[in-house]
Design a protein around this motif. Sequence first.
Motif, PDB file in Angstrom:
ATOM      1  N   THR A 101       3.158   7.384  -1.612  1.00 43.88           N
ATOM      2  CA  THR A 101       2.795   7.791  -0.250  1.00 43.88           C
ATOM      3  C   THR A 101       3.714   7.140   0.773  1.00 43.88           C
ATOM      4  O   THR A 101       3.522   7.295   1.970  1.00 43.88           O
ATOM      5  CB  THR A 101       1.334   7.410   0.051  1.00 43.88           C
ATOM      6  OG1 THR A 101       1.136   6.032  -0.257  1.00 43.88           O
ATOM      7  CG2 THR A 101       0.375   8.240  -0.784  1.00 43.88           C
TER       8      THR A 101
ATOM      9  N   SER B  39      -1.385   5.760  -3.358  1.00 43.87           N
ATOM     10  CA  SER B  39      -2.836   5.875  -3.471  1.00 43.87           C
ATOM     11  C   SER B  39      -3.236   6.950  -4.477  1.00 43.87           C
ATOM     12  O   SER B  39      -4.414   7.124  -4.762  1.00 43.87           O
ATOM     13  CB  SER B  39      -3.469   6.183  -2.107  1.00 43.87           C
ATOM     14  OG  SER B  39      -2.952   7.397  -1.593  1.00 43.87           O
TER      15      SER B  39
ATOM     16  N   LYS C   2      -6.211  -2.696  -6.401  1.00 41.61           N
ATOM     17  CA  LYS C   2      -7.020  -1.618  -6.948  1.00 41.61           C
ATOM     18  C   LYS C   2      -7.537  -2.068  -8.312  1.00 41.61           C
ATOM     19  O   LYS C   2      -6.750  -2.288  -9.238  1.00 41.61           O
ATOM     20  CB  LYS C   2      -6.183  -0.344  -7.059  1.00 41.61           C
ATOM     21  CG  LYS C   2      -5.421   0.010  -5.768  1.00 41.61           C
ATOM     22  CD  LYS C   2      -4.423   1.121  -6.012  1.00 41.61           C
ATOM     23  CE  LYS C   2      -3.279   1.137  -5.020  1.00 41.61           C
ATOM     24  NZ  LYS C   2      -3.643   1.192  -3.626  1.00 41.61           N
TER      25      LYS C   2
ATOM     26  N   GLU D 173       0.837  -1.213   0.000  1.00 44.53           N
ATOM     27  CA  GLU D 173       0.000   0.000   0.000  1.00 44.53           C
ATOM     28  C   GLU D 173       0.869   1.260   0.000  1.00 44.53           C
ATOM     29  O   GLU D 173       0.695   2.160   0.814  1.00 44.53           O
ATOM     30  CB  GLU D 173      -0.964  -0.006   1.183  1.00 44.53           C
ATOM     31  CG  GLU D 173      -1.944  -1.173   1.148  1.00 44.53           C
ATOM     32  CD  GLU D 173      -3.017  -1.094   2.213  1.00 44.53           C
ATOM     33  OE1 GLU D 173      -3.839  -0.160   2.160  1.00 44.53           O
ATOM     34  OE2 GLU D 173      -3.028  -1.963   3.098  1.00 44.53           O
TER      35      GLU D 173
ATOM     36  N   ASN E 224      -7.720   3.177  -2.701  1.00 49.54           N
ATOM     37  CA  ASN E 224      -6.825   2.702  -1.648  1.00 49.54           C
ATOM     38  C   ASN E 224      -6.866   1.176  -1.613  1.00 49.54           C
ATOM     39  O   ASN E 224      -7.653   0.532  -2.301  1.00 49.54           O
ATOM     40  CB  ASN E 224      -7.239   3.271  -0.292  1.00 49.54           C
ATOM     41  CG  ASN E 224      -7.088   4.772  -0.231  1.00 49.54           C
ATOM     42  OD1 ASN E 224      -6.080   5.325  -0.678  1.00 49.54           O
ATOM     43  ND2 ASN E 224      -8.086   5.463   0.309  1.00 49.54           N
TER      44      ASN E 224
END
Length: 463
Positions: free
Chosen positions: A446, A402, A427, A399, A423
């Motif tokens: 991120t 985003s 995805k 992750e 998110n």
Amino acid sequence: MHLRLRGLLLLAACFMLVTAHAQDRLKEMQQKFVNEKFGMFIHFNMPTFADEDWPDPDLPAETFYPAKLNCDQWADAALSAGMKFGCLTTKHHSGYCIWDTQTTDYNVMKSPLKRDVVKEYAEAFRKKGLDVMLYYSILDTHHRLRPGHIHRQHIDLIKSQLRELLTNYGPVSALIIDGWDAPWSRISYEEIPFDDIYHFIKQLQPNCLVMDLNSAKYPQDALFYTDIKSFEQNAGQHISKDSNRMPALSCLPLNSAWFWKSDFPTTDVKSPEWIVNDNMIPFSKAYCTFILNVAPNREGLIDDNAVKALKEIGRLWKGNEGGEMTLGDYERPITAENIAKHRPTESSWSNDGSIMDYGTDDNFGSAWYSNKRVKEPWFEVQLERTRPFNMITLVDQNESFSSYRLFYEKDGVWHEIPVQPKNGKVKVHRFDEVWGNRVKVKFIPTAESMTLHELGVYYERRD
């Protein structure tokens, strides 16, 4: 409005309604399966008579002879445990068919039994109010349906056998498929086309769930090539009891192996308390139905120690079933071929040893790592040719991003695909059909170390 245009708009609206109805029906079927919570897996086939889960695929057909076969006993045992359905191994990896099939002589009608076991099982379980599910192996070593040896007639064989199973035995609520796109079977979804078989099954029985045992490979956060996320505990596949939101199943044998072994009658089975308290109760709170395998013996009966354990499981389970778990929102299953798989890639500066090739290598454990000095990383895949597609998936187990934008190239010109970034680890973006020969993703990380585990590009059916 021009009559032809009006007709096209009406046709498009009809397609949208049909698609929406199919999606709603699938969600209802997934919800029903989750709410059933507990069922019986029945591994019963040629391995039963060989003390091997993978026996010699050329054992004579007459080796299979359960002289006291009693499927009513199986159904009664399932009821005593509080189970809601059964699932029988119609054909395992060695290719022996335990139904009256016209596709091969390697079947139960060529044995001394000369009885259709699938028919007797289905009738016995329905008579007791239990749902009927079937297991079917794609890998078939008797018919040489294995990696590197697959021909058109193998695909025809699979379709013919599935047609028999889904036509001659009444409603089948689910088909559990094994031996497909697994590390040990190595039969890809291209060699035996998953999308083709999936829609063939749905055409025969629209209310049949298709469950492929593939969680060893695909992430838990999306339904890749299955209607139900499937976990085989014996193979080290364990659902996240705290975070799972997908409709799921977890399967485990009551004994030490899937098929009956000669020491089963005198060997302890798994503890009923452990099965209920450590499996059934927590799974039922995690949208996961538990399927306990019970292996009939060579006479065609469930051993006394297993029958006793099932009754105790039923006693412990009663009152602990809990209420229904309502499924939330999640993407519908991905069934189309990934046309980005193993295709050439380019990217901005990568970390050494984690270059762009890992982003389309069909391995969700490997990843492309963007060098941390790159402020606006990008990743690009070149398709085989200019072709249509309408879905892109981005898998990022860490992750690490985003914010991103999707583009495709057509005739030397780049166009942006209007999607809203998502998110999560997986995805999924579905959009109107476009034609292109390259796909590019531009990222705003991120996290300091940005990763892309897998980029998928698909052209899925929407009719």
